[in-house]
Design an enzyme around this catalytic site. Structure first.
Site, short mmCIF file in Angstrom:
data_model
loop_
_atom_site.label_atom_id
_atom_site.label_comp_id
_atom_site.label_asym_id
_atom_site.label_seq_id
_atom_site.Cartn_x
_atom_site.Cartn_y
_atom_site.Cartn_z
N ASP A 30 48.54 9.72 29.54
CA ASP A 30 48.19 9.10 28.24
C ASP A 30 46.68 9.20 27.98
O ASP A 30 46.23 8.97 26.86
CB ASP A 30 48.64 7.63 28.20
CG ASP A 30 48.01 6.74 29.26
OD1 ASP A 30 47.31 7.25 30.16
OD2 ASP A 30 48.23 5.52 29.20
N GLU A 31 45.90 9.56 29.02
CA GLU A 31 44.44 9.57 28.86
C GLU A 31 43.96 10.66 27.90
O GLU A 31 42.84 10.61 27.42
CB GLU A 31 43.75 9.68 30.24
CG GLU A 31 44.20 8.55 31.15
CD GLU A 31 43.43 8.39 32.43
OE1 GLU A 31 42.26 8.80 32.50
OE2 GLU A 31 43.99 7.83 33.39
N TYR A 34 38.34 14.50 33.60
CA TYR A 34 39.76 14.51 34.00
C TYR A 34 40.66 14.64 32.77
O TYR A 34 41.49 15.56 32.69
CB TYR A 34 40.11 13.24 34.79
CG TYR A 34 41.61 13.00 34.90
CD1 TYR A 34 42.44 13.88 35.60
CD2 TYR A 34 42.21 11.89 34.29
CE1 TYR A 34 43.82 13.68 35.69
CE2 TYR A 34 43.58 11.68 34.37
CZ TYR A 34 44.38 12.57 35.08
OH TYR A 34 45.74 12.36 35.16
N LYS A 71 43.16 17.72 31.50
CA LYS A 71 44.61 17.55 31.27
C LYS A 71 44.95 17.93 29.83
O LYS A 71 45.98 18.56 29.57
CB LYS A 71 45.05 16.11 31.57
CG LYS A 71 45.00 15.69 33.03
CD LYS A 71 45.95 16.47 33.93
CE LYS A 71 47.41 16.17 33.70
NZ LYS A 71 48.28 16.83 34.72
#
Ligand code: NAD
Ligand code: TYD
Length: 344
Positions: free
Chosen positions: A128-129, A152, A156
């Site tokens: 969800d980040e 990060y 992603k």
């Protein structure tokens, strides 16, 4: 093939698949980085439908060789560098593995499946980040624009874009899920919940970043594995599904709950473990709040978390109390160096 199957979430996915599908041949491909640990899979390592391949998704030749050898018809891709704090100190490792490693897998699948895509599936496990940070209200939907804020989450997000681009350009059959924060057994003690259980157990300070009022939505790892099974088999091609716990906690409230539970387990006086709380300098670029709306997955495929937070936390603490050897093994060596750089 399941990539990253020796890691935290991957090991729960491998176990679920090995136990549920005796007729599948399940290949766990993992490079065994600091986060990968075959101890996580001791109970199923001799199963007839399970094979471990020690391989690196950054090595295109090795990956192509394995696709040629096994002729995979499904890929569930979890292998990644996964810790935000490490991405702040060493972003390149994240760009390499999460972006280029994913590209290597996509290229190998594209070559193997070309012209014969029917019945194949590339399942990309994301976070969800990628959606960035929420204010005090609102939820992430599958349609929320990407706005990653850490190296990060940017890596992603890049890998999610690549998967969709291969779907659009080369007819790669794919699904993507974006899940909220997981917790449970076998979680590497660099992330909030296992780190704090370990520190309370060993009487070390609890390093709370900033004002502690950052919010995360926690999901028990086995419920994530159940969702992956469901989406892998029944999710619609080319779709994205959000997965979440319907379970938001401010860090400081969660830490106090952990302290309370641990006081009971350790036979400490009430309030004793809370004295270990230590507010420290904030994480740079710290996302304030994540909260997932998982209604689509619920409506389309009937998924809902089966484990309450109370149950899940209790099982998790039980596991860390009963697995000293696992903890000692993963917190020796490299971990000591990481810990002193990160927190001193
Ligand atoms: P983890 O760090 O515990 O495990 C990652 C695994 O990938 C390890 O076994 C490691 O050895 C392996 N790996 C790393 N680099 C590799 C490489 N180059 N080649 C082959 N294997 C390699 O991670 P996790 O928490 O289990 O997360 C798994 C996936 O789920 C990741 O893609 C992550 O982005 C995603 N995710 C995690 C969470 C969470 O809360 N942990 C939430 C949502 C999504
Ligand atoms: P983490 O488990 O690293 O997951 P993520 O950053 O991917 O959500 O962190 C969860 C929350 O806990 C996040 O707001 C950062 C915070 N945190 C601390 O306050 N102290 C710590 O030592 C760690 C590791 C995290």
């Amino acid at each position: 093939m399941i990539t990253g199957g020796a890691g935290f979430i991957g090991s729960h996915v491998v176990r679920l698949f090995v136990n549920t599908y005796p007729n599948y041949r399940i290949v766990n491909l993992d490079a065994l980085t600091y986060a990968g640990n075959l101890e996580n899979l001791k109970d199923i390592e001799n199963a007839a439908n399970y094979i471990f391949e020690h391989a690196d998704i950054n090595n295109a030749e090795q990956i192509n060789g394995l696709f040629a050898k096994y002729k995979f018809d499904g890929v569930i891709h979890l292998a990644a560098e996964s810790h935000v704090d490490r991405s702040i100190t060493d972003p390149n490792a994240f760009i390499q593995t999460n972006v280029m490693g994913t590209a290597n897998l996509l290229n190998a699948a594209r070559t193997l499946w070309k012209g014969n895509e029917e019945g194949k599936r590339f399942y990309h496990v994301s976070t969800d980040e990628v959606y960035g940070s929420l204010g005090e209200t609102g939820f992430f939907l599958e349609t929320t624009p990407y706005d990653p804020q850490s190296p990060y989450s940017a890596s992603k997000a890049a890998s999610d874009h690549l998967v969709r681009a291969y779907g659009n350009t080369y007819h790669m059959p794919f699904v993507i899920t974006n899940c909220s924060n997981n917790y449970g057994p076998n979680h590497f003690p660099e992330k909030l919940i296992p780190l704090f259980i370990h520190n309370i157990k060993t009487n070390r300070p609890l390093p709370v970043y900033g004002d502690g009022k950052y919010t995360r939505d926690w999901l028990y790892v086995v419920d994530h594995a159940r969702a992956i099974d469901l989406v892998f088999h029944k999710g619609r091609n080319g779709e994205t599904y959000n997965i979440g716990g319907f379970n938001e906690w401010q860090n400081i409230e969660l830490v106090k709950l952990l302290c309370k539970e641990m006081d009971v387990r350790l036979g400490r006086e009430a309030g004793e473990s809370e004295k270990l709380i230590n507010y420290i300098k904030d994480r740079p670029g710290h996302d304030r709040r994540y909260a997932i709306d998982a209604t689509k997955l619920n409506k389309e495929l009937g998924w809902y978390p089966s484990v309450t937070f109370e149950e899940g936390l209790s099982k998790t603490i039980d596991w860390y109390m009963a697995n000293d050897e696992w903890l000692n093994n993963v917190t020796s060596g490299e971990y000591q160096k990481y810990y002193s750089t990160q927190y001193n």
